[in-house]
Write an enzyme that holds these catalytic residues in place. Structure first.
Site, short mmCIF file in Angstrom:
data_model
loop_
_atom_site.label_atom_id
_atom_site.label_comp_id
_atom_site.label_asym_id
_atom_site.label_seq_id
_atom_site.Cartn_x
_atom_site.Cartn_y
_atom_site.Cartn_z
CG ASP A 90 -78.28 -79.67 -4.76
OD1 ASP A 90 -79.38 -79.97 -5.29
OD2 ASP A 90 -77.65 -80.48 -4.05
CB CYS B 221 -75.27 -82.53 -5.71
SG CYS B 221 -75.47 -82.95 -3.96
CE LYS C 2 -79.70 -82.99 -4.41
NZ LYS C 2 -78.72 -83.02 -3.33
CG ASP D 128 -78.67 -81.18 -0.15
OD1 ASP D 128 -78.95 -82.34 -0.50
OD2 ASP D 128 -77.69 -80.91 0.59
C1 VGL Z 1 -73.97 -81.31 -1.67
C2 VGL Z 1 -72.55 -81.84 0.05
C3 VGL Z 1 -73.62 -82.10 0.87
C4 VGL Z 1 -74.13 -80.84 -3.08
C5 VGL Z 1 -75.06 -81.57 -0.86
O1 VGL Z 1 -75.16 -80.20 -3.41
O2 VGL Z 1 -73.20 -81.09 -3.89
N1 VGL Z 1 -72.73 -81.46 -1.21
N2 VGL Z 1 -74.87 -81.98 0.39
ZN ZN Z 2 -76.53 -82.12 1.70
#
Ligand code: VGL
Ligand code: ZN
Length: 214
Positions: free
Chosen positions: A11, A158, A114, A56
């Protein structure tokens, strides 16, 4: 040496970075951090290790956004189907500038998206909260990867969830701490501890010789 090593960059997207003034920017994610992660990723790629990314990738009305729950505020937690759900500022909305991965996209053998289903959050790059699997595990298997080196954002969400699922799937897991950033220090510390207790190795520093020799 022995088992094949692959990399998962978790991410590394504009919305999670201070560098891009992202909506969910985590502390310490300015230009210096992005440069460091970009350089490390170029080095592992040049060394011939397969590099995978997770992304994400939410619809605009995703259930994890506080804006999908009238009266709720960002970072409030609610219960959804008996699970604790943190309500985030809208982030990584499909097709927006800040949903892009901020390291050179050409370095990736594949990018696994995802959180595409509005009904479920998906911190893990392997599956969402509804139990629906992504392509991550099949791609790792197809590539012959048995050891996974992981880094990215967010340590306490994540990265943590992806490490937990990688261990559960039987991969050896190595986390590069200096290439991770978390939402909050206390939960990030706890996450690193939990990953270690679960069997992951935590390497403080990125060291290509060490990674190649794993
Ligand atoms: C994430 C919060 C919401 C992450 C993704 O990549 O850790 N955190 N969506
Ligand atoms: Zn997210």
């Amino acid at each position: 040496m022995g088992e094949k090593t692959g990399i998962i960059v978790v991410d590394l997207q504009g919305d999670f970075t201070e560098w891009r003034a992202g909506s969910l920017a985590v502390p310490g994610s300015g230009g210096d951090f992005i440069k460091k992660v970009g350089e490390a990723t170029a080095i592992v790629h040049t060394s011939g290790l397969p590099v995978l990314g997770s992304q994400d990738w939410h619809p605009a009305d995703h259930i994890s956004f506080y804006t999908s729950h009238p009266g709720k505020k960002p970072f409030e937690a609610i219960e959804i189907d008996g699970r604790r759900q943190v309500l985030w500022p809208p982030h990584c909305v499909q097709g927006t500038e800040n949903a892009r991965i901020v390291v050179d996209n050409n370095l990736f053998l594949a990018i696994v998206q995802k959180g595409r289903d509005r009904r479920y959050d998906s911190y893990s790059a392997f599956q969402d909260d509804g139990g629906h699997k992504t392509e991550m595990e099949p791609i790792l298997r197809r590539t012959g990867i048995e050891k996974v080196v992981l880094y990215g954002i967010a340590t306490d969400y994540c990265v943590r969830a992806t490490v937990v699922d990688a261990l559960r799937a039987g991969f050896q897991v190595i986390v590069i701490e200096e290439l991770c950033r978390g939402v909050a220090p206390d939960t990030s510390r706890a996450a690193l501890e939990e990953m270690k207790e679960g069997g992951a190795s935590i390497l403080q520093k990125f060291d290509i010789d060490r990674i190649k020799g794993l």
